[in-house]
Design a protein around this motif. Structure first.
Motif: not given
Length: 524
Positions: A312-314, A419-420, A425-428
């Motif tokens: 939901l935050a996203s 991609n999303f 997985t790599r940043i968020t």
């Protein structure tokens, strides 16, 4: 210039007290604190509250040492914190551990001396009973007792000024005045019950009914050793059984036989309460099951709340979403409403017969789940409601952490064609996991002891069958301990509850250390 400096010096000296006066005030205050707390300590100790008396001594001595010594005076600012830690953390923990080593319960909560005095105050009817009448005369009330040999009466007395005392009976031929009704006897029953009448042969009789007085004798007599009691009615010899904390009859060989005599008294029983947890199947099996369920409940509640909150935050931070402020407000509302109100509303919604959830399910699918009587459905309901209460908090945390991630990282990943899923997985996730880990540990600890949630929604039910103490399928360890302490089948077993509370402390402490170690590895 000199006049100005002189006036400033006079002002400074006039506004400050001499050092001797300050010292006098300081020691006067410390002496007052010592005297008042010393008096309170003596009162608590005289009433058998040894633990609280010792706590008062420790806190007072620490205050006098810190504020009275020049070497430790600089620590005066941290004294409130130290005192609070001793009062609210160390003392409850030590006190709980101390209770776990005793048989303290609803039937064993007196000291030996107090339990013995209660038994010595008991009486029994040791002779014939005699009818009596209450008369109202000009000089006051009089009791008239009809005995086989003669009629006896007391001197006139006033109920308003009648203490518990002994009145002599004297023979009378007749008595003037009006005979009181049964209603008047009932109204003055307490005063009459406390009254003792002495016959001419020095035998004491007391009220044994609304119409009779009878010879009353002490039920127990204390022997010369100060511990043994003799039952004057049956002739049995009673001795204190210090292993279980009760007086009990003994046979000729000195062995304890028969039933125990209440009230009991507090004795040290060592680790018996802890052994009961592992040897009594009626406690061990529900304890292990409740412990596993408590961990599962805490993990699932935190996990589901985090997943929903992050999702939901996203969504509410999606740039193309219109009306984001309205969505944020609506999603935060469950967190703004007091939890106990939401829980009670959900309890009504999940009602088996009249709840809206079952009405909708029955109308759409023809099913009507037993939310409060089926263990699986009850646990599903508890996790669902707790997730509803917890996701707004996680959403707020994730919104702040997402805002803190630099946009440059996503722009760079977009250039590389990520991609999303790769962005997540790599940043968020790596950017959020470090600051989020201690908050997740705190949320886990909160849900591990979420007493209000369980007691308001299910009260621990549905109940488990074949347990020694009350236990339910949705009970957490904290609610299980509460039910043992205040709803136990054998009385309020505070000793056993304290033992389980101690085990909870050890288990939670071990889980906290594991979580902290894992968090430390993740932050490196």
């Amino acid at each position: 210039m000199q006049s100005v400096q002189g006036s400033q010096a006079m002002t400074t000296s006039g506004s400050s007290l001499p050092s001797s006066t300050k010292a006098f005030i300081k020691w006067a205050l410390l002496a007052s604190v010592a005297i008042i707390n010393g008096y309170a300590t003596v009162l608590m100790y005289s009433r058998g509250e040894t633990a609280f008396a010792l706590l008062t001594v420790v806190l007072t001595a620490l205050a006098l040492y810190i504020f009275g010594s020049k070497k430790t005076y600089a620590h005066r600012y941290i004294y409130p914190g130290i005192a609070g830690m001793i009062l609210f953390i160390i003392f409850p923990l030590v006190y709980t551990v101390g209770l776990s080593l005793t048989n303290y319960s609803a039937s064993n909560q007196l000291s030996f001396e107090r339990a013995q005095s209660v038994l010595l105050e008991r009486t029994f009817q040791g002779g014939d009973s005699y009818p009596f009448s209450l008369y109202q005369t000009d000089k006051g009330a009089r009791l008239v007792v009809e005995m086989p040999e003669a009629r006896y009466a007391t001197k006139p007395f006033d109920f308003a000024a009648l203490p518990a005392q002994t009145l002599a009976l004297t023979p009378v031929d007749s008595i003037s005045g009006e005979k009181a009704t049964l209603r008047a006897v009932i109204q003055n029953r307490d005063a009459l019950s406390a009254l003792e009448l002495k016959r001419s042969d020095d035998q004491i009789i007391r009220m044994s009914g609304l119409r009779k007085f009878a010879a009353i004798q002490p039920l127990y007599s204390l022997q010369d050793d100060g511990r043994t009691l003799i039952n004057n009615q049956t002739g049995e010899t009673l001795k204190p059984n210090d292993e279980i904390g009760y007086y009990q009859a003994v046979n000729d060989a000195g062995e304890f036989v028969g039933d125990t005599i209440s009230p009991g008294y507090i004795v040290q029983i060592g680790t018996d309460n802890f052994e009961r947890v592992w040897t009594d199947d009626g406690i061990k099996e529900p304890f292990i099951g409740i412990f596993i369920w408590t961990i599962v409940f805490s993990v699932l509640s935190v996990g589901f709340s985090l997943i929903i909150g992050l999702t939901l935050a996203s969504l509410v931070q999606w740039e193309e979403l219109k009306g984001k402020s309205i969505y944020r407000l609506l999603l935060i509302l469950p967190y703004a409403v007091p939890a106990f109100i939401s829980i009670l509303i959900f309890r009504g919604l999940y009602n088996q017969s009249f709840g809206e959830i079952n009405m909708v399910l029955e109308a759409l699918f023809g099913i009507s789940p037993n939310w409060f009587s089926d263990p699986v459905m009850a646990r599903s309901m508890v996790i669902t409601v707790n997730t509803w209460l917890g996701f707004p908090y996680m959403m707020i945390l994730c919104m702040g952490l997402l805002k803190a991630i630099p946009d440059d990282l996503y722009e760079a990943s977009a250039i590389d064609g990520a991609n999303f899923i790769q962005n997540f997985t790599r940043i968020t996730l790596p950017m959020m996991i470090k600051p989020l880990t201690p908050l997740l540990i705190a949320a886990f600890a909160f849900n591990f002891n979420n007493f209000v949630m369980i007691m308001l929604l299910t009260e621990g039910g549905p109940s488990r069958i074949g347990t020694s103490e009350p236990a339910g399928y949705t009970d957490l360890l904290v609610s299980y301990t509460y039910r043992i302490a205040f709803e136990g089948s054998g009385g309020q077993d505070f000793g056993l509850a304290s033992a389980i509370a101690t085990l909870i402390f050890i288990l939670v402490g071990a889980l906290a250390l594991v979580n902290l170690r894992l968090a430390h590895k993740n932050t490196q």
